[in-house]
Scaffold this motif. Structure first.
Motif, short mmCIF file in Angstrom:
data_model
loop_
_atom_site.label_atom_id
_atom_site.label_comp_id
_atom_site.label_asym_id
_atom_site.label_seq_id
_atom_site.Cartn_x
_atom_site.Cartn_y
_atom_site.Cartn_z
N ASP A 153 12.12 -43.84 -11.21
CA ASP A 153 10.88 -43.95 -10.46
C ASP A 153 9.66 -43.60 -11.30
OD1 ASP A 153 11.83 -41.33 -10.64
OD2 ASP A 153 10.68 -40.69 -8.90
N PHE A 154 9.88 -43.01 -12.48
CA PHE A 154 8.77 -42.53 -13.29
C PHE A 154 8.89 -42.94 -14.76
CE2 PHE A 154 6.93 -38.88 -15.79
CZ PHE A 154 5.62 -39.25 -15.60
N VAL A 155 10.09 -42.83 -15.31
CA VAL A 155 10.32 -43.12 -16.72
C VAL A 155 10.37 -44.64 -16.93
CG1 VAL A 155 11.93 -42.80 -18.64
CG2 VAL A 155 11.55 -40.94 -17.01
N PRO A 156 9.76 -45.16 -18.00
CA PRO A 156 9.81 -46.61 -18.27
C PRO A 156 11.24 -47.14 -18.33
CG PRO A 156 8.16 -45.58 -19.66
CD PRO A 156 8.87 -44.46 -18.95
N ALA A 157 11.39 -48.41 -17.98
CA ALA A 157 12.72 -49.01 -17.85
C ALA A 157 13.51 -48.96 -19.15
CB ALA A 157 12.58 -50.45 -17.37
N ASP B 249 8.78 -41.03 0.34
CA ASP B 249 9.67 -42.15 0.62
C ASP B 249 10.21 -42.73 -0.68
OD1 ASP B 249 8.95 -41.73 3.20
OD2 ASP B 249 7.72 -43.52 3.40
N MET B 250 11.44 -43.22 -0.62
CA MET B 250 12.02 -43.90 -1.78
C MET B 250 11.58 -45.35 -1.78
SD MET B 250 15.91 -42.42 -2.02
CE MET B 250 16.21 -40.66 -2.23
N VAL B 251 11.16 -45.83 -2.95
CA VAL B 251 10.69 -47.21 -3.10
C VAL B 251 11.18 -47.74 -4.43
CG1 VAL B 251 8.62 -46.98 -1.66
CG2 VAL B 251 8.51 -46.33 -4.06
N PRO B 252 11.15 -49.09 -4.63
CA PRO B 252 11.57 -49.66 -5.91
C PRO B 252 10.76 -49.13 -7.08
CG PRO B 252 11.49 -51.36 -4.22
CD PRO B 252 10.89 -50.12 -3.61
N THR C 82 6.82 -49.88 -7.70
CA THR C 82 5.99 -49.23 -6.69
C THR C 82 5.98 -47.72 -6.89
OG1 THR C 82 6.58 -50.98 -5.13
CG2 THR C 82 5.61 -48.98 -4.22
N ALA C 83 7.15 -47.16 -7.21
CA ALA C 83 7.25 -45.71 -7.42
C ALA C 83 6.39 -45.27 -8.60
CB ALA C 83 8.70 -45.32 -7.65
N ARG C 84 6.43 -46.04 -9.68
CA ARG C 84 5.65 -45.67 -10.87
C ARG C 84 4.16 -45.73 -10.57
NH1 ARG C 84 7.24 -48.39 -16.36
NH2 ARG C 84 5.75 -46.82 -17.01
N LYS C 85 3.72 -46.71 -9.80
CA LYS C 85 2.31 -46.81 -9.45
C LYS C 85 1.88 -45.61 -8.62
CE LYS C 85 2.00 -51.87 -9.59
NZ LYS C 85 1.83 -53.11 -8.80
N ARG C 86 2.74 -45.20 -7.67
CA ARG C 86 2.40 -44.06 -6.82
C ARG C 86 2.33 -42.77 -7.63
NH1 ARG C 86 5.98 -45.03 -1.26
NH2 ARG C 86 4.92 -46.96 -0.63
N ILE C 87 3.27 -42.60 -8.55
CA ILE C 87 3.27 -41.38 -9.36
C ILE C 87 2.05 -41.35 -10.27
CG2 ILE C 87 4.50 -40.16 -11.18
CD1 ILE C 87 7.10 -41.02 -9.90
N LYS C 88 1.71 -42.50 -10.86
CA LYS C 88 0.53 -42.55 -11.72
C LYS C 88 -0.73 -42.23 -10.92
CE LYS C 88 2.18 -45.80 -15.25
NZ LYS C 88 1.99 -47.15 -15.85
N ALA C 89 -0.82 -42.76 -9.70
CA ALA C 89 -1.99 -42.48 -8.85
C ALA C 89 -2.06 -41.00 -8.50
CB ALA C 89 -1.92 -43.33 -7.58
N LYS C 90 -0.91 -40.39 -8.21
CA LYS C 90 -0.87 -38.96 -7.89
C LYS C 90 -1.27 -38.12 -9.10
CE LYS C 90 0.23 -35.44 -5.16
NZ LYS C 90 -0.11 -34.32 -6.04
N LEU D 131 17.26 -42.29 -8.66
CA LEU D 131 18.38 -43.17 -8.36
C LEU D 131 17.98 -44.22 -7.32
CD1 LEU D 131 21.33 -43.96 -8.63
CD2 LEU D 131 21.90 -42.17 -6.97
N GLY D 132 17.23 -43.80 -6.30
CA GLY D 132 16.77 -44.75 -5.29
C GLY D 132 15.90 -45.84 -5.88
N SER D 133 15.02 -45.47 -6.81
CA SER D 133 14.16 -46.46 -7.46
C SER D 133 14.98 -47.40 -8.35
CB SER D 133 13.09 -45.76 -8.30
OG SER D 133 12.21 -45.04 -7.47
N LYS D 134 15.97 -46.86 -9.01
CA LYS D 134 16.82 -47.70 -9.87
C LYS D 134 17.58 -48.73 -9.03
CE LYS D 134 20.25 -47.37 -13.57
NZ LYS D 134 21.11 -46.46 -14.36
N LEU D 135 18.03 -48.34 -7.85
CA LEU D 135 18.72 -49.27 -6.96
C LEU D 135 17.74 -50.20 -6.25
CD1 LEU D 135 21.38 -46.91 -5.34
CD2 LEU D 135 21.78 -48.68 -7.06
N GLY D 136 16.44 -49.89 -6.29
CA GLY D 136 15.44 -50.75 -5.68
C GLY D 136 15.43 -50.73 -4.17
#
Length: 866
Positions: free
Chosen positions: A267-271, A578-581, A584-592, A633-638
């Motif tokens: 959800d945070f670390v680059p792919a 919330d868990m998200v793909p 989306t997760a990376r954008k939210r973390i960057k915004a936070k 893990l949730g972000s990895k599973l999308g």
């Protein structure tokens, strides 16, 4: 190639049919006798001489000729047949894929290998230079002494580093290698930032399509003109990820565990980092079979097996796992054997980290809590090196799962579709286990992020993640142990359910699935008080209960240096978001992170970190770590899942089971024997409270009416609600209340009306508060801040509404200012005076003027601040 295709499609004189696929257009042009016309400006003719072409154009022409010659060889099939078209497209796709793989091998893998060699050289040279300085210092310090014993001391001091390094698995040289990898990694990051500022296109913020080749106009786009910052960073990630993988393969120890954590944060670390470093979750460097055999014999268990597979099925940072067959039961088991170097390397790494944390704490006292976190992690890691401690963890965890299967439905839910699931934890064989060798039952399954395995279970990814979140929530909030390292390498899944939590041979239902929880070395045991704190925080975040969240901080012993409960709630809800793909997760973390950095910049030194470093509970580290790993893990599973909805019932369950929440006072309520002066009033209030309770508007209430020190009525009804719904309300029950100032202020205002100081129906701007609305007509500055006439007319109307607001309107929440929050009001300057000033008209800032949204006396809306 994509550019060639797009260019060919644009030619007017080519026989191109109307097709969405540009490849089809090119293939049809090839069949035409005029195939050369598709070459456009790349033909060598009188109008396009090779002498006038640039080097790049010549290269493009050369590649086009090779491409055309290849396609014109031999018979070319009729392209009207779909099979031939698909076959041709497949051939082109394979050719392009092959070229991309070769480029990747050359540019990414090759660069990473060069970096790894440079790191090895840099580390070795640094070690040699440091030893040279050390040797010269030893020699010069003892140069004037010629005694025989002095020579012995010299030889000992000069050879000691080599001896120490040899018997401790090369820890001295390894520290220099760690430094080299770290330095080169930072240089790569700095260079990437420089490239972004130097070469990234300012006009383009997102990746674009490949530019087409020159058209008939002769314009040729320059290569690299459309490179974006994301392109540069992604290329940097690809190289750095492979470089880190190569470096950690050599370094092992704590860095393997760090890589496992990073690879679990999709959800945070680059792919690229997730892909490369996830290989270290169960594919870490292996210990040779000869060393494993020695350890098994030393532990006295080698003869207890018919055979042991020499090739491990998995290898991680601390140990590797072999399949074996036990003689006593003839069952397949797994043997977890600790790497010989694990204790030395991990201990050395933690010493280094503690030193760095200590230095950081001295230089930046605000970050002193990092040392507390590292100490907590080091203490738990030491336990992880003792397999007998893991045996106890496994037994406790198995007991917790058995309790969960008895007390919960064990149903994974997604979109109202429920699927049964079970949880398996390997059973340790304590009799044949020791400190560095552990034997346990064999658990079948494949990694939880294996999509093919999930499909085999005939369930959705959301069902799997929901079941895992439920299991983690139960163990964290309703039991006394939870796994502090739930990454994908420690989580398996397989189809079918278990009977009473037993082995795979006793699966009784094909419908459903089983989650297998492995590796309980890094497990956290919570005392009841700490577990209560985590339950309070999770439940408070789910219900937005500010008071309960502060109670949770107090229960945990977490002290804050600020009084901003809204910001604290925001932080907790983001932690349990919330868990998200992934994207989306990376954008939210960057915004936070951007929001938090903005807040930090506006704060003084010493106030930037909200936590008191001397009162930071170490258990909170594992609470955060576990939740973040699940999000990764949730972000990895999308998947998309409301995480707090899963946690809430288990946090409530945990609170209800705790002693300080379950207990009900056995002492009679004093109100039962208390006499009241006005029984009729008491009866009237009782009837109103019963009506409110029956309608579901209240769970319970206290009402006490006092006049001239005489109790006219004292009423209690219902329960404390929520997770305390089993506790009845008493006259001495403590309830958390907000906006108590309103009740106090309203009482004082009514008393002043009784004394004749104010009138209920007199506009407050006339005598009570002239600054509230100082002029009969809107000031010119206020009207000038609006452009069109309709807006100005609206302001004139609302200004008159504001002038008509009375004390009665304010006390009855009908002033029309229910929404109002002064822009100048902050948590830091929050006071009655500041709040009042925010509602006054300010000529210097007319745009901040607060006006009613409705005519006073028409709408009743709760006024939060006004």
């Amino acid at each position: 190639m994509k550019s060639i295709i797009l260019s060919a499609k644009k030619k007017k004189n080519g026989a191109v049919r109307d097709s969405k696929d540009p490849m089809m257009s090119v293939l049809q042009n090839m069949k035409s006798e005029q195939f050369a016309s598709a070459m456009g400006p790349f033909r060598e003719d009188d109008n396009n001489s090779s002498k006038s072409m640039s080097f790049k154009e010549k290269m493009i022409q050369h590649q086009m000729k090779k491409y055309a010659a290849k396609k014109m060889r031999g018979p070319f099939p009729e392209l009207s047949e779909n099979e031939n078209q698909v076959q041709q497209l497949q051939l082109e796709k394979e050719m392009l894929s092959s070229r991309c793989r070769k480029l990747e091998a050359q540019n990414f893998i090759g660069s990473a290998e060069i970096l790894d060699v440079l790191a090895l050289i840099l580390g070795t040279v640094s070690w040699i230079l440091t030893y040279f300085l050390y040797g010269m210092t030893v020699w010069w310090s003892l140069d004037n002494c010629e005694h025989f014993y002095v020579w012995i001391i010299k030889i000992f001091l000069l050879t000691f580093p080599f001896i120490f390094d040899k018997i401790n698995y090369g820890v001295i040289n390894r520290r220099f290698q760690v430094f080299a990898v770290f330095v080169l990694f930072l240089i790569r990051v700095k260079l990437a930032r420089w490239r972004v500022s130097k070469f990234a296109s300012e006009e383009n913020t997102e990746a674009e399509e490949l530019p087409s080749l020159p058209d008939d106009s002769g314009s040729t786009p320059n290569f690299g003109d459309s490179i974006t910052a994301d392109d540069i960073w992604e290329a940097n990630y690809e190289v750095n990820a492979r470089f880190l993988f190569c470096g950690i393969l050599r370094l092992r120890g704590l860095w393997t565990k760090t890589a496992q954590y990073m690879s679990s944060r999709a959800d945070f670390v680059p792919a690229a980092y997730v892909r490369e470093l996830s290989k270290l979750q169960d594919q870490a460097p292996e210990t040779a079979w000869a060393d494993v055999q020695k350890m098994l014999k030393k532990a006295g268990v080698f003869e207890k097996f018919y055979h042991v597979e020499q090739k491990p099925i998995a290898s991680a940072s601390i140990a590797q796992v072999h399949i074996a067959r036990l003689k006593e039961t003839n069952d397949d088991v797994v043997i977890k054997v600790q790497h010989p170097s694990a204790l030395t390397l991990l201990s050395d790494d933690f010493v280094s980290l503690r030193i760095m944390a200590w230095i950081t704490g001295i230089l930046e006292p605000e970050y002193k809590f990092i040392g507390i976190l590292l100490k907590e992690w080091a203490n738990e890691a030491q336990k992880e090196l003792d397999f007998m401690s893991e045996v106890e963890n496994l037994e406790t965890a198995r007991s917790a799962i058995q309790n969960m299967s008895r007390s919960t439905p064990m149903m994974a839910d997604h979109n109202s579709e429920q699927v049964p699931f079970s949880v398996e934890i390997p059973r340790p064989l304590k009799a044949v286990s020791s400190k560095r060798v552990m034997v346990m039952t064999f658990s079948e399954g494949k990694r939880i992020d294996d999509l093919a395995q999930i499909r085999k279970c005939d369930v959705s990814k959301e069902h799997v993640m929901n079941a895992l979140a439920q299991t983690t929530a139960y163990m964290m909030y309703a039991s006394d142990i939870f796994n502090g390292d739930p990454h994908a390498g420690n989580l398996f899944i397989r189809p079918g359910l278990l009977s009473n939590g037993k082995g795979p041979s006793e699966e009784v239902e094909k419908k459903g699935f089983t989650i297998v929880l492995l590796d309980w070395g890094l497990a956290k045991r919570l005392p009841e008080s700490k577990r209560a704190g985590f339950c309070q925080i999770a439940y408070a975040a789910a219900t937005v209960d500010f008071a309960l969240m502060l109670d949770g901080f107090n229960t945990l012993g977490l002290k804050l240096k600020r009084e901003n409960v809204a910001e604290d709630m925001e932080g907790m809800r983001f932690l349990l978001r919330d868990m998200v793909p992934r994207e989306t997760a990376r954008k939210r973390i960057k915004a936070k992170m951007k929001t938090d950095m903005g807040r930090i910049e506006n704060k003084k030194r010493g106030e930037r970190i909200p936590v008191d470093s001397n009162a930071y509970p170490g258990e909170f580290f594992f609470f955060v770590r576990t939740n973040e790993l699940l999000h990764g893990l949730g972000s990895k599973l999308g998947i998309e899942m409301t995480y707090l909805d899963v946690l809430k019932p288990y946090a409530e369950m945990g609170l209800k089971e705790l002693n300080n929440y379950v207990s009900v006072s056995k002492v009679p309520d004093p109100i039962a024997t208390e006499k009241v002066d006005n029984p009729k009033l008491k009866k009237k209030i009782d009837d109103i409270l019963c009506s409110l309770q029956e309608s579901g508007k209240i769970a319970g209430a206290q009402v006490c009416v006092v006049k001239d020190d005489i109790v006219l009525s004292n009423n209690v009804i219902g329960n404390l609600g929520s997770f305390k719904s089993h506790i009845p309300v008493r006259s001495d029950s403590i309830m958390v209340g907000f906006s108590i100032t309103k009740a106090t202020a309203a009482t004082l205002a009514n008393r002043m009306v009784e004394e004749g100081y104010m009138k209920l129906d007199e506009p407050i701007c006339e005598k009570i508060w002239p600054e509230f609305c100082p002029t009969v007509s809107p000031p010119a500055e206020l009207l000038d801040s609006f452009e069109n006439d309709d807006e100005k007319d609206n302001v004139r109307r609302k200004w008159q509404w504001k002038r008509s607001i009375t004390l009665r309107h304010i006390l009855t929440h009908t002033s029309g200012l229910w929404f109002a929050t002064p822009k100048s009001l902050t948590i830091q300057n929050y006071s009655c005076e500041k709040c009042a000033q925010g509602f006054e008209y300010r000529p210097d800032k007319p745009e901040e003027t607060i006006l009613p949204t409705s005519k006073p006396g028409t709408d009743c809306e709760y006024h939060y601040l006004s």
